[in-house]
Design an enzyme around this catalytic site. Structure first.
Site, PDB file in Angstrom:
ATOM      1  N   ASP A  50     -13.693   5.983   3.196  1.00  0.00           N
ATOM      2  CA  ASP A  50     -12.477   5.574   3.984  1.00  0.00           C
ATOM      3  C   ASP A  50     -11.764   6.910   4.025  1.00  0.00           C
ATOM      4  OD1 ASP A  50     -10.726   4.341   5.629  1.00  0.00           O
ATOM      5  OD2 ASP A  50      -9.270   4.358   3.767  1.00  0.00           O
ATOM      6  N   ASP A  51     -11.715   7.713   2.768  1.00  0.00           N
ATOM      7  CA  ASP A  51     -10.993   8.797   2.790  1.00  0.00           C
ATOM      8  C   ASP A  51     -11.534   9.924   3.744  1.00  0.00           C
ATOM      9  OD1 ASP A  51      -9.038   8.016   0.411  1.00  0.00           O
ATOM     10  OD2 ASP A  51     -10.991   7.942  -0.618  1.00  0.00           O
ATOM     11  N   GLU A  80     -13.672   4.627  -2.171  1.00  0.00           N
ATOM     12  CA  GLU A  80     -12.269   5.123  -2.297  1.00  0.00           C
ATOM     13  C   GLU A  80     -11.778   6.328  -3.342  1.00  0.00           C
ATOM     14  OE1 GLU A  80      -9.511   4.720  -0.098  1.00  0.00           O
ATOM     15  OE2 GLU A  80     -10.510   3.331   1.184  1.00  0.00           O
ATOM     16  N   ASP A  81     -11.050   7.267  -2.807  1.00  0.00           N
ATOM     17  CA  ASP A  81     -10.555   8.219  -3.898  1.00  0.00           C
ATOM     18  C   ASP A  81     -11.264   8.706  -5.071  1.00  0.00           C
ATOM     19  OD1 ASP A  81      -8.423   7.751  -2.307  1.00  0.00           O
ATOM     20  OD2 ASP A  81      -7.084   6.577  -3.719  1.00  0.00           O
ATOM     21  N   TYR A  89       0.580  -1.283   0.149  1.00  0.00           N
ATOM     22  CA  TYR A  89       0.165  -0.063  -0.167  1.00  0.00           C
ATOM     23  C   TYR A  89       0.964   1.341  -0.195  1.00  0.00           C
ATOM     24  CZ  TYR A  89      -4.332   2.572   0.032  1.00  0.00           C
ATOM     25  OH  TYR A  89      -5.306   3.246  -0.202  1.00  0.00           O
ATOM     26  N   ASN A 130      -0.647  11.960   1.270  1.00  0.00           N
ATOM     27  CA  ASN A 130       0.149  10.716   0.658  1.00  0.00           C
ATOM     28  C   ASN A 130       0.299  11.071  -0.861  1.00  0.00           C
ATOM     29  OD1 ASN A 130       0.502   8.812   2.955  1.00  0.00           O
ATOM     30  ND2 ASN A 130      -1.779   8.613   2.993  1.00  0.00           N
ATOM     31  N   ARG A 183      -9.381  10.573  -7.937  1.00  0.00           N
ATOM     32  CA  ARG A 183      -8.417  11.310  -6.913  1.00  0.00           C
ATOM     33  C   ARG A 183      -7.538  10.153  -6.267  1.00  0.00           C
ATOM     34  NH1 ARG A 183      -8.032  12.854  -1.226  1.00  0.00           N
ATOM     35  NH2 ARG A 183      -7.990  10.703  -1.515  1.00  0.00           N
ATOM     36  N   LYS A 188      -6.274  -2.107  -0.654  1.00  0.00           N
ATOM     37  CA  LYS A 188      -7.195  -1.929   0.576  1.00  0.00           C
ATOM     38  C   LYS A 188      -7.703  -3.144   1.084  1.00  0.00           C
ATOM     39  CE  LYS A 188      -7.455   2.567   1.368  1.00  0.00           C
ATOM     40  NZ  LYS A 188      -7.525   3.191   2.608  1.00  0.00           N
TER      41      LYS A 188
END
Length: 552
Positions: A269-270, A246-247, A104, A409, A157, A175
């Site tokens: 999660d973000d 996610e993202d 990850y 990150n 993203r 993930k």
């Protein structure tokens, strides 16, 4: 999710011969016993010597260590996962602290950028905008009917790297690998999905090895209808599944969470995972400073979906400690690309408005830190080096133990390094980062920086949600997870500057978080499954362990 250990008897319809060797779910490679080779048509298809899993691990670790770069190590691990899942998870679990940065963040960012160039074998499901009207049919192509957790992205993203389109598939894959390694969710019950609605990354549209659609992103009503069909099909095909977003870009991330959080078992999660792990580090910092949370003033550098999620959870934590809603929000300030977010600005979007206070506009972070003198500075801007020497020194001048979180990150996007945070605050900073940094020695003192990795939260939370059969994922579960994580940090670790437990302890912490989440589900009437009386032991018994089953 069924029992936690690998099955002790052959699964139904176990393949034989080369089909078995080519199935990573059940393949044991050279570890198939003599009896299994005879019973399953493997005689002659493998070298004659039978190896134990420990002997196999020695070989794969040697090969792993010989790879010249982290991206080559990533490719090696993905290839291992594609041919022998049990061996892959045993290797990762035995060396979790060393391998998590490879499977990850930060290495997964490089893997996503190069995804089409390093592609070996498909994993997960790809649903494109061209599948409108038949998404349910595509979902049914997945070979496993009992799916517990889905992680989905549209690739717009990816970390701090922007729009990577279909190449964002590395994120759901990574993930879900952490769901298994960190919390023992059985890999056969996980499903990574990428929604390909196009990309606005011109370099990808000009790349002959790009694996996604060569078209601009679909937006607006067509995008919304596509997502609606997807969510409806997921809910019907895999009833009760946990769907993790996610993202997604900020507006979509916030909008999709608001739209679906009360319709099915889902979270982002973000927004929420980042919020919980950050709140946990904040709670630990409060212990270290001796100041309760409501006494801190917090400045966020970055005002996107992640910042909004973190700010919201911290504000509600302050309310739990006695502040009113307006007072709690008043302790939190945001800085975006145009400076301090204040009420007089006409360009402040919805998720920033609760933190747009009545104050003179300030143009940049340095002037904000100088004027507001925050005790906590949280970076979620993806602007490398934003926490300059001058800003860090101002933080240290105003507070004995300034709290500095550089959470962006991958590592190349971090607002400052651990070494800079400690050096420019004379070793007094309480530091956490999104990607890992090595320990720092300064003036004879050793500091151990904490990685505020969402992997401390989402695997254990997801395990608890699945085991409880929870119908929803309310914010109270993230509060419980954050508090449980913070309580796992001993006083001696705080003295060394650590605000979170070591990565190597993440599996034990995940078990505790899962138990805490199950309690919330039970207390709030969201649990649909029965549990044992000793909840912690009951959870531990249901965590997958990567050991070879006996087939004959």
């Amino acid at each position: 999710m069924s029992g936690a250990r690998s099955p002790s008897r052959p699964p139904r319809n176990l393949p034989t011969g080369m089909a078995l060797i080519n199935d990573p779910r059940y393949n044991k490679g050279t570890a198939f016993t003599e009896a299994e080779r005879d019973a399953l048509g493997l005689r002659g298809l493998l070298p004659p010597r039978v190896l134990t899993i420990d002997e196999q691990l020695r070989r794969v670790r040697l090969n792993y260590d010989n790879k010249p770069s982290d991206i080559e190590k990533y490719i090696f691990l993905v290839s291992l996962q594609d041919r022998n899942e049990t061996l892959f998870y045993r290797l990762v679990l035995d060396h979790l602290a060393a391998m998590m940065p490879v499977i990850y963040t930060p290495t997964v960012g490089e893997a996503c950028r190069k995804f089409g160039h390093i592609f070996r074998r498909s994993r997960g499901l790809y649903l494109s905008i061209r599948d409108r009207g038949r998404i349910r049919e595509v979902l049914r192509n997945w070979p496993e009917q009992e799916v517990s957790v889905i992680v989905v992205t549209d690739g717009e993203r990816i970390l701090g790297l922007g729009d990577l389109g279909a190449h964002g598939m590395g994120i759901p894959i990574g993930k879900l690998a952490l769901y298994t390694a960190c919390a023992g969710v059985h890999p056969v019950r996980t499903l990574p999905i990428t929604l390909d609605v196009g990309t606005e990354n011109e370099s990808l549209l000009g790349d002959p090895l790009y694996t996604g659609l060569y078209q601009q992103r679909v937006r607006g009503a067509e995008y919304d209808a596509f997502i609606e069909e997807f969510v409806t099909a997921v809910d019907e095909t895999f009833p009760g599944v946990l769907l993790q977003w996610e993202d997604f870009a900020t507006d979509n991330a916030i909008g999709l969470l608001d739209r679906y959080r009360d319709r099915l078992c889902t979270f982002n999660d973000d927004i929420q995972g980042t919020a919980a792990v950050t709140l946990s580090a904040v709670l630990s910092a409060c212990r270290a400073t001796g100041r309760p949370l409501p006494e801190h003033r917090i400045v966020f550098h970055g005002a996107g979906a992640s910042a909004a999620g973190v700010a919201g959870l911290i504000a509600s934590a302050m309310q739990r400690q006695g502040l009113g809603e307006a007072e709690a929000r008043g302790r939190i300030w945001m800085v975006d690309s145009k400076g301090l977010v204040v009420g007089s600005r006409s360009d402040v979007r919805g998720h920033k408005r609760p933190y747009a206070h009545d104050h003179a506009h300030l143009p940049d972070l340095a002037s904000v830190v100088d004027d507001l003198q925050p005790s906590m500075l949280i970076g979620l801007s993806t602007q490398a080096g934003a926490f300059t020497e001058g800003i860090l020194r101002k933080m240290a001048a105003a507070h004995e133990r300034p709290v500095v979180f550089a959470l962006s990150n991958p590592t190349s996007k971090a607002e400052c390094t651990a070494e800079q945070a400690y050096r420019f605050t004379e070793g007094r900073a309480l530091f956490a980062s999104g990607s890992p940094f090595d320990p720092v020695t300064l003036d004879g003192r050793r500091f151990v920086p904490s990685q505020a990795n969402n992997a401390f939260i989402f695997p254990g939370l997801g395990l608890g949600v699945v085991l409880a059969g929870a119908s929803r994922v309310p914010d109270s579960m993230f509060h419980a997870a954050a508090a449980e994580l913070a309580s796992a940090v001993p006083d001696e670790a705080l003295a060394a500057g650590s605000l979170l437990p070591p990565i190597g302890e993440i599996r034990a912490v995940s078990s505790r978080i899962a138990a805490a989440v199950i309690r919330v589900a039970q207390e709030e009437g969201l649990a649909r499954k029965e549990t044992g009386p000793d909840l912690t032991a009951w959870v531990g018994e249901r965590m997958y362990e990567p050991v070879y089953p006996v087939y004959a």
